[in-house]
Design an enzyme around this catalytic site. Structure first.
Site, PDB file in Angstrom:
ATOM      1  N   LYS A  41       7.183  -4.956   0.825  1.00 57.09           N
ATOM      2  CA  LYS A  41       6.671  -6.302   0.698  1.00 57.09           C
ATOM      3  C   LYS A  41       5.170  -6.309   0.436  1.00 57.09           C
ATOM      4  O   LYS A  41       4.615  -7.268  -0.059  1.00 57.09           O
ATOM      5  CB  LYS A  41       6.927  -7.100   2.008  1.00 57.09           C
ATOM      6  N   GLU A  94       1.723  -0.953  -6.134  1.00 57.23           N
ATOM      7  CA  GLU A  94       1.886  -0.617  -4.709  1.00 57.23           C
ATOM      8  C   GLU A  94       0.725  -1.191  -3.909  1.00 57.23           C
ATOM      9  O   GLU A  94      -0.357  -1.387  -4.441  1.00 57.23           O
ATOM     10  CB  GLU A  94       1.878   0.913  -4.554  1.00 57.23           C
ATOM     11  N   ASP A  98      -0.356   6.626   0.522  1.00 56.87           N
ATOM     12  CA  ASP A  98      -0.722   7.365   1.724  1.00 56.87           C
ATOM     13  C   ASP A  98      -0.317   8.825   1.509  1.00 56.87           C
ATOM     14  O   ASP A  98      -1.012   9.558   0.828  1.00 56.87           O
ATOM     15  CB  ASP A  98       0.016   6.687   2.888  1.00 56.87           C
TER      16      ASP A  98
HETATM   17  P1  5GP Z   1       3.550   6.967   1.643  1.00 55.65           P
HETATM   18  O1  5GP Z   1       2.526   7.053   0.519  1.00 55.65           O
HETATM   19  O2  5GP Z   1       3.104   7.700   2.868  1.00 55.65           O
HETATM   20  O3  5GP Z   1       4.925   7.354   1.218  1.00 55.65           O
HETATM   21  O4  5GP Z   1       3.746   5.494   2.136  1.00 55.65           O
HETATM   22  C1  5GP Z   1       2.976   4.493   1.769  1.00 55.65           C
HETATM   23  C2  5GP Z   1       3.492   3.266   2.483  1.00 55.65           C
HETATM   24  O5  5GP Z   1       3.181   3.355   3.888  1.00 55.65           O
HETATM   25  C3  5GP Z   1       2.799   2.046   1.965  1.00 55.65           C
HETATM   26  O6  5GP Z   1       3.512   1.457   0.911  1.00 55.65           O
HETATM   27  C4  5GP Z   1       2.729   1.186   3.210  1.00 55.65           C
HETATM   28  O7  5GP Z   1       3.908   0.426   3.310  1.00 55.65           O
HETATM   29  C5  5GP Z   1       2.673   2.151   4.376  1.00 55.65           C
HETATM   30  N1  5GP Z   1       1.266   2.374   4.833  1.00 55.65           N
HETATM   31  C6  5GP Z   1       0.552   3.524   4.784  1.00 55.65           C
HETATM   32  N2  5GP Z   1      -0.686   3.358   5.285  1.00 55.65           N
HETATM   33  C7  5GP Z   1      -0.771   2.058   5.661  1.00 55.65           C
HETATM   34  C8  5GP Z   1      -1.819   1.256   6.236  1.00 55.65           C
HETATM   35  O8  5GP Z   1      -2.954   1.686   6.517  1.00 55.65           O
HETATM   36  N3  5GP Z   1      -1.528  -0.063   6.461  1.00 55.65           N
HETATM   37  C9  5GP Z   1      -0.309  -0.596   6.170  1.00 55.65           C
HETATM   38  N4  5GP Z   1      -0.126  -1.883   6.436  1.00 55.65           N
HETATM   39  N5  5GP Z   1       0.699   0.122   5.627  1.00 55.65           N
HETATM   40  C10 5GP Z   1       0.471   1.424   5.356  1.00 55.65           C
HETATM   41 MG    MG Z   2       4.453  -0.154   0.500  1.00 61.11          MG
END
Ligand code: 5GP
Ligand code: MG
Length: 169
Positions: A41, A94, A98
């Site tokens: 979302k 996106e 992360d």
């Molecule tokens: P990754 O890159 O680790 O697979 O995941 C990224 C997802 O983790 C993002 O789309 C988000 O939903 C969540 N995420 C990672 N870091 C944060 C943050 O600092 N704040 C928020 N709200 N979501 C995060």
């Molecule tokens: Mg996300």
């Protein structure tokens, strides 16, 4: 858990950066139609602002990625409505990149559907936490290793409506 008093990015700083990204994306897609695909979302606020700064024809779709509770493996991509990927120039939007696991998985799944091109635009980036080799084409802001909220990003479902970016502590 509290909201930090510090503002990471103000409403004005965000608006200016989104205008710049819109100009860059427009220049890179002159003469094409762009299919913008938002990852729900967290991306919905950013996407709504971004598409209004893009001056080429745009179609918009959304998808949600469901994560299996038992493991870290991503299991399913659900398109919010039928959205044509084959033969289109895709821009995946996106909220935050992360570890990169989500985007890497999504990229791989979308490629099997035969788009002409795939580019990735992430509003925020935590480059220090990357676990897979993925390089977004457009990045709004790099951010520190904190849990960032606001401008669509949540903590346990809250704070998406903040017009600025801050973090929880
Ligand atoms: P990754 O890159 O680790 O697979 O995941 C990224 C997802 O983790 C993002 O789309 C988000 O939903 C969540 N995420 C990672 N870091 C944060 C943050 O600092 N704040 C928020 N709200 N979501 C995060
Ligand atoms: Mg996300």
């Amino acid at each position: 858990m509290n909201l930090a008093k510090e503002i990471l990015k103000s409403e004005d700083e965000i608006a200016e950066r989104v205008r710049q990204l819109g100009r860059q994306i427009t220049a890179d897609h002159e003469g094409r139609e762009l299919s913008v695909l938002g990852v729900l979302k967290g991306s919905f606020v950013f996407l709504a602002d971004l598409i209004r700064q893009i001056r080429v024809p745009v179609r918009v779709g959304f998808l949600e990625i469901t994560q299996s509770r038992k493991s870290e493996f991503l299991t399913e991509i659900i398109f919010s409505s039928s959205f044509q990927v084959e033969g289109t120039h895709l821009l995946v939007v996106e909220d935050i990149l992360d570890t990169g696991i989500t985007l890497a998985y999504l990229h791989q799944q979308l490629e099997t559907r035969g788009p002409k091109s795939i580019r990735v635009c992430t509003f925020l980036d935590k480059p220090d936490k990357r676990k897979v080799d993925i390089h977004p084409d457009y990045v709004g802001f790099p951010v520190p290793n904190r849990h960032v909220v606001g401008y669509g990003l949540d903590y346990e479902g809250r704070f998406r409506n903040l017009p600025y970016l801050t973090y929880v502590e």
